[in-house]
Design an enzyme around this catalytic site. Structure first.
Site, short mmCIF file in Angstrom:
data_model
loop_
_atom_site.label_atom_id
_atom_site.label_comp_id
_atom_site.label_asym_id
_atom_site.label_seq_id
_atom_site.Cartn_x
_atom_site.Cartn_y
_atom_site.Cartn_z
N GLU A 48 -3.20 0.17 -0.11
CA GLU A 48 -1.59 0.00 -0.82
C GLU A 48 -1.25 1.32 -1.45
O GLU A 48 -2.20 1.83 -2.55
CB GLU A 48 -1.22 -1.23 -1.48
N THR A 72 -8.23 -3.99 -2.73
CA THR A 72 -9.16 -2.82 -2.25
C THR A 72 -10.46 -3.09 -2.35
O THR A 72 -11.16 -2.58 -1.18
CB THR A 72 -8.58 -1.52 -3.44
N GLU A 128 -3.69 -3.03 3.47
CA GLU A 128 -3.64 -3.75 2.33
C GLU A 128 -2.20 -4.09 1.99
O GLU A 128 -0.86 -3.27 1.43
CB GLU A 128 -4.05 -2.79 0.94
N GLY A 138 -9.40 -8.90 -5.23
CA GLY A 138 -9.75 -7.75 -4.46
C GLY A 138 -9.73 -7.45 -3.10
O GLY A 138 -10.73 -7.00 -2.40
N1 DCP Z 1 3.28 -4.95 -7.40
C1 DCP Z 1 4.41 -5.56 -7.18
N2 DCP Z 1 5.49 -5.81 -5.56
C2 DCP Z 1 4.95 -5.79 -4.88
C3 DCP Z 1 3.91 -5.44 -4.27
C4 DCP Z 1 2.80 -5.27 -5.56
O1 DCP Z 1 4.84 -5.95 -8.11
N3 DCP Z 1 6.08 -6.29 -3.67
C5 DCP Z 1 2.58 -4.67 -8.22
C6 DCP Z 1 1.80 -6.27 -8.86
C7 DCP Z 1 0.48 -5.17 -9.48
C8 DCP Z 1 0.92 -3.68 -8.58
O2 DCP Z 1 2.19 -3.84 -8.08
O3 DCP Z 1 0.94 -4.91 -11.05
C9 DCP Z 1 -0.81 -4.22 -8.01
O4 DCP Z 1 -0.54 -5.75 -6.67
P1 DCP Z 1 -1.30 -5.55 -5.63
O5 DCP Z 1 -1.70 -6.67 -6.14
O6 DCP Z 1 -0.60 -5.38 -4.80
O7 DCP Z 1 -2.78 -5.25 -5.62
P2 DCP Z 1 -4.05 -4.98 -6.48
O8 DCP Z 1 -4.11 -3.16 -7.11
O9 DCP Z 1 -3.65 -5.88 -8.10
O10 DCP Z 1 -5.41 -5.78 -5.50
P3 DCP Z 1 -6.44 -6.42 -5.76
O11 DCP Z 1 -6.83 -6.40 -7.08
O12 DCP Z 1 -6.03 -6.62 -4.75
O13 DCP Z 1 -7.18 -4.60 -5.10
#
Ligand code: DCP
Length: 218
Positions: free
Chosen positions: A39, A22, A91, A20
């Protein structure tokens, strides 16, 4: 720099995939005087027409190095981006990229030791030569089974192949970095929020962090 040339109070929002982050940043859109840096996933999905996120999930041994090196570049850009406000909310960070994601693919041998060494040298060089401001980390702590369900539900096409074991390992790495303080440097104090709560209850939990984040803005 903020308008009066004072460094902004810089906050990283960290947590597992689907925790969560975002939504948390969106909660702070209602306040003035905050710069929100979400991000750059969309940049990872479209670099000159190439979807690096998809390539990485489809063939990690071939693409993880390329993907993580581009993640580092985009995160460094966010760290270096000036904020014209007293507070800057980001983020993720270069730190979770290194201590959670790169650490994982090093440990499970997706990366060749030489590839890991290059990524690690870049990280160390940046740490020693480029100022990365960090005043607070908000850790959106979750249970792997809950975020796994959320990931399935949101159905981001690239993530369909993600197994629960990967989410569990990323959870352990976030805990070792931010709570247990094993192996990795933690660059700022950590505020832990319960991010297992569903959308109807999470706003109150997010509010718990407002004082610590906004006090620098008043
Ligand atoms: N990712 C990755 N390596 C990183 C950062 C992210 O492989 N150094 C990948 C994992 C996810 C995608 O990028 O498939 C986005 O991951 P995040 O957890 O950073 O973002 P989310 O959109 O999942 O965040 P949230 O649902 O918490 O908003």
């Amino acid at each position: 720099m903020s308008a009066n040339n004072v460094k902004p109070f810089t906050v990283f929002v960290e947590g597992n995939i689907g925790s969560g982050k975002t939504t948390f940043l969106e909660h702070f859109r209602q306040f003035e005087d905050i710069t929100l840096l979400t991000e750059p996933v969309e940049m990872w999905r479209d670099l000159k027409g190439c979807n690096l996120l998809e390539l990485m999930y489809k063939d990690p041994e071939k693409w993880a190095m390329t993907f993580q090196s581009y993640v580092s570049l985009t995160m460094l850009d966010m760290h270096r981006r000036p904020a014209p406000t007293p507070v800057k909310l980001m983020e993720r960070s270069l730190f979770s990229a290194r201590y959670c994601f790169v650490e994982h693919i090093m440990r499970n041998n997706t990366l060749h030791p030489a590839q890991f060494a290059v990524l690690d040298e870049w990280f160390r060089f940046i740490q020693h030569n480029i100022p990365i401001d960090a005043d607070l980390i908000v850790y959106l702590k979750t249970s792997p089974s809950i975020v796994y369900q959320r990931i399935k539900k949101r159905a981001r096409s690239e993530e369909q192949c993600v197994p629960l074991s990967y989410i569990e390992e990323l959870h352990r790495l976030h805990e070792d970095w931010l709570i247990n303080r094993i192996h990795a440097e933690c660059p700022a104090p950590v505020l832990v929020l319960d991010a297992d709560l569903d959308l109807s209850q999470i706003t109150d939990e997010y509010k718990r962090s407002e004082h610590q984040i906004l006090r620098k803005a008043v």
